[in-house]
Design an enzyme around this catalytic site. Sequence first.
Site, PDB file in Angstrom:
ATOM      1  N   LYS A 100      38.115 -59.490 -22.269  1.00 40.47           N
ATOM      2  CA  LYS A 100      37.875 -58.042 -22.263  1.00 40.47           C
ATOM      3  C   LYS A 100      36.505 -57.800 -21.654  1.00 40.47           C
ATOM      4  O   LYS A 100      35.643 -58.679 -21.686  1.00 40.47           O
ATOM      5  CB  LYS A 100      37.908 -57.500 -23.702  1.00 40.47           C
ATOM      6  CG  LYS A 100      38.091 -55.998 -23.793  1.00 40.47           C
ATOM      7  CD  LYS A 100      39.556 -55.564 -23.681  1.00 40.47           C
ATOM      8  CE  LYS A 100      39.692 -54.080 -23.563  1.00 40.47           C
ATOM      9  NZ  LYS A 100      41.097 -53.638 -23.613  1.00 40.47           N
ATOM     10  N   ASP A 151      41.170 -49.621 -19.278  1.00 37.69           N
ATOM     11  CA  ASP A 151      41.129 -49.306 -20.712  1.00 37.69           C
ATOM     12  C   ASP A 151      40.484 -47.922 -20.772  1.00 37.69           C
ATOM     13  O   ASP A 151      40.518 -47.182 -19.771  1.00 37.69           O
ATOM     14  CB  ASP A 151      40.311 -50.361 -21.485  1.00 37.69           C
ATOM     15  CG  ASP A 151      40.446 -50.230 -23.003  1.00 37.69           C
ATOM     16  OD1 ASP A 151      41.443 -50.683 -23.564  1.00 37.69           O
ATOM     17  OD2 ASP A 151      39.533 -49.637 -23.652  1.00 37.69           O
TER      18      ASP A 151
HETATM   19  P1  NDP Z   1      41.860 -43.091 -21.783  1.00 36.99           P
HETATM   20  O1  NDP Z   1      40.451 -43.156 -21.373  1.00 36.99           O
HETATM   21  O2  NDP Z   1      42.907 -42.812 -20.755  1.00 36.99           O
HETATM   22  O3  NDP Z   1      42.053 -42.029 -22.948  1.00 36.99           O
HETATM   23  C1  NDP Z   1      41.367 -42.138 -24.154  1.00 36.99           C
HETATM   24  C2  NDP Z   1      41.668 -40.939 -25.013  1.00 36.99           C
HETATM   25  O4  NDP Z   1      41.104 -41.133 -26.300  1.00 36.99           O
HETATM   26  C3  NDP Z   1      41.062 -39.656 -24.474  1.00 36.99           C
HETATM   27  O5  NDP Z   1      41.824 -38.569 -24.885  1.00 36.99           O
HETATM   28  C4  NDP Z   1      39.690 -39.656 -25.134  1.00 36.99           C
HETATM   29  O6  NDP Z   1      39.099 -38.366 -25.251  1.00 36.99           O
HETATM   30  C5  NDP Z   1      40.015 -40.211 -26.508  1.00 36.99           C
HETATM   31  N1  NDP Z   1      38.861 -40.943 -27.039  1.00 36.99           N
HETATM   32  C6  NDP Z   1      38.218 -41.988 -26.454  1.00 36.99           C
HETATM   33  N2  NDP Z   1      37.176 -42.385 -27.195  1.00 36.99           N
HETATM   34  C7  NDP Z   1      37.163 -41.562 -28.256  1.00 36.99           C
HETATM   35  C8  NDP Z   1      36.317 -41.468 -29.390  1.00 36.99           C
HETATM   36  N3  NDP Z   1      35.282 -42.312 -29.559  1.00 36.99           N
HETATM   37  N4  NDP Z   1      36.600 -40.518 -30.296  1.00 36.99           N
HETATM   38  C9  NDP Z   1      37.638 -39.670 -30.121  1.00 36.99           C
HETATM   39  N5  NDP Z   1      38.472 -39.719 -29.067  1.00 36.99           N
HETATM   40  C10 NDP Z   1      38.240 -40.650 -28.156  1.00 36.99           C
HETATM   41  O7  NDP Z   1      42.145 -44.492 -22.527  1.00 36.99           O
HETATM   42  P2  NDP Z   1      43.540 -45.194 -22.827  1.00 36.99           P
HETATM   43  O8  NDP Z   1      44.574 -44.181 -23.121  1.00 36.99           O
HETATM   44  O9  NDP Z   1      43.775 -46.200 -21.769  1.00 36.99           O
HETATM   45  O10 NDP Z   1      43.183 -46.017 -24.149  1.00 36.99           O
HETATM   46  C11 NDP Z   1      43.348 -45.467 -25.464  1.00 36.99           C
HETATM   47  C12 NDP Z   1      43.405 -46.590 -26.480  1.00 36.99           C
HETATM   48  O11 NDP Z   1      44.515 -47.464 -26.168  1.00 36.99           O
HETATM   49  C13 NDP Z   1      42.186 -47.507 -26.538  1.00 36.99           C
HETATM   50  O12 NDP Z   1      42.009 -47.943 -27.870  1.00 36.99           O
HETATM   51  C14 NDP Z   1      42.595 -48.692 -25.664  1.00 36.99           C
HETATM   52  O13 NDP Z   1      41.879 -49.853 -25.979  1.00 36.99           O
HETATM   53  C15 NDP Z   1      44.060 -48.803 -26.054  1.00 36.99           C
HETATM   54  N6  NDP Z   1      44.908 -49.519 -25.120  1.00 36.99           N
HETATM   55  C16 NDP Z   1      45.006 -49.106 -23.809  1.00 36.99           C
HETATM   56  C17 NDP Z   1      45.850 -49.784 -22.955  1.00 36.99           C
HETATM   57  C18 NDP Z   1      46.086 -49.308 -21.554  1.00 36.99           C
HETATM   58  O14 NDP Z   1      46.992 -49.855 -20.900  1.00 36.99           O
HETATM   59  N7  NDP Z   1      45.390 -48.321 -21.055  1.00 36.99           N
HETATM   60  C19 NDP Z   1      46.570 -50.996 -23.366  1.00 36.99           C
HETATM   61  C20 NDP Z   1      46.465 -51.285 -24.780  1.00 36.99           C
HETATM   62  C21 NDP Z   1      45.633 -50.582 -25.590  1.00 36.99           C
HETATM   63  P3  NDP Z   1      37.950 -37.927 -24.202  1.00 36.99           P
HETATM   64  O15 NDP Z   1      38.661 -37.740 -22.907  1.00 36.99           O
HETATM   65  O16 NDP Z   1      37.392 -36.700 -24.792  1.00 36.99           O
HETATM   66  O17 NDP Z   1      36.970 -39.069 -24.151  1.00 36.99           O
END
Ligand code: NDP
Length: 444
Positions: free
Chosen positions: A125, A165
């Site tokens: 990671k 991510d």
């Molecule tokens: P994105 O950046 O596309 O979206 C993240 C979302 O979560 C946004 O809506 C963001 O809001 C919100 N968010 C992020 N950080 C915070 C925080 N500290 N508090 C509240 N809301 C938060 O990321 P992903 O959708 O790719 O990832 C989301 C989760 O899924 C993570 O935990 C990631 O590790 C996990 N994941 C992702 C994978 C992938 O293929 N993308 C695979 C497996 C797991 P805002 O826009 O306001 O920041």
Amino acid sequence: MSYVQRVLEQTIKRNPSEFEFHQAVKEVLESLEPVFARRPEYAKAGILERIVEPERQIIFRVPWLDDQGNVQVNRGFRVEFNSAIGPYKGGLRFHPSVNLGIIKFLGFEQIFKNSLTGLPIGGGKGGSDFDPKGKSENEIMKFCQSFMTELYRHIGADTDIPAGDIGVGAREIGYLFGQYKRITNLYEGVLTGKGLTYGGSLVRREATGYGLIYFMEEALKDRGKAFEGATVVISGSGNVAIYAAQKAQQLGAKVVAMSDSNGYVYDREGIDLDIVRQLKEVERRRIKDYLQYKPQAEYHENFADIWTVPCDIALPCATQNELNEKAAKTLVSNGCFAVGEGANMPCTPEAIKVFQSNNIIYAPGKASNAGGVATSCLEMTQNSMRYSWTFEEVDAKLKTIMINIYKNASQAAKEYGIEGNLVVGANIAGFLKVADSMLAQGVV
Ligand code: NDP
């Protein structure tokens, strides 16, 4: 003191202040106690002492010039955790909260997740404390180029293959890939989540969200439940959340709430995903702007309150520790019967206890969100073959993988006498393949 407790204590002592890492290690190690009782050879070979120590940790300076000509400096990370079953594989996160402990928790989880997919990928990671919010296109590109100018020497199609991510989507992967190719003169599958015109795989964008729903569909089926007609709440409105919502809707569920880091929207008629996608994927705006298109919906500040919205199925898809004990109790008292993690470690240990003691279906992220990395591995396969599969072909493979992960995790839980406990099942099923490979490869 047991072998597990001894290693846990040492790990905490040796890695002070890495709280998320401690949390992830504690959950995995404690659930493996029954394995060590049956397989003493693992302790003799020091498998746990080795598995909690990354094979390599790279921390580097990322200097770049902002649009005003000021020098900015961020910190870059890549933790190459375990390569027993394949090259390091795992995403890059760009978020101001990123530090070594966060990257290590994610990298540690990735070892077991990748193993669960049944595909030949090790765990890694990386990321940076860079905040993409409010940056211009030019600044994003300059940052990505500077980040890759150091990272390129540590990665490669057969060594370490990063992906996206939080904060790293197709745009960032494009800039990172462009810089890698320019420095190395290699056109290889070194990153996944690429655009479709230059080696990306169909379904990669949808994979984590779709995979979560395929996994949950199977878990629900086992308990005589389904998405059809269910009310669903999904936190986040990023990559994982959007495609989880899309697939849940396709299966007949009503998604009533979604969030971002500021707040959440509640639309009792069901969220209109076209609006969310336009706001988030195209215009990069805030979720509260949803009300400009659907004024009858509600917007509430404080994203964590999304769990007060009554639902049958809750899918935390934003970030770690976003759902605590209080939220879990509220969900249970509102009649929620299933929780599936799209994010990594979104439920606190106390919240998980609440779900388990109330017989709620609870799917841990390392199993239920593995569809993203699984499809990344399918992207690597297509890159190596210089060939592309159709959407239907990749989607069918993803679905089979998710069903198998569910079956393997529930089977392992049964074998160890804790039927229905997918946390323990997933940890054991993921661990055994890595541990046996480490045993076979000697002390390395
Ligand atoms: P994105 O950046 O596309 O979206 C993240 C979302 O979560 C946004 O809506 C963001 O809001 C919100 N968010 C992020 N950080 C915070 C925080 N500290 N508090 C509240 N809301 C938060 O990321 P992903 O959708 O790719 O990832 C989301 C989760 O899924 C993570 O935990 C990631 O590790 C996990 N994941 C992702 C994978 C992938 O293929 N993308 C695979 C497996 C797991 P805002 O826009 O306001 O920041």
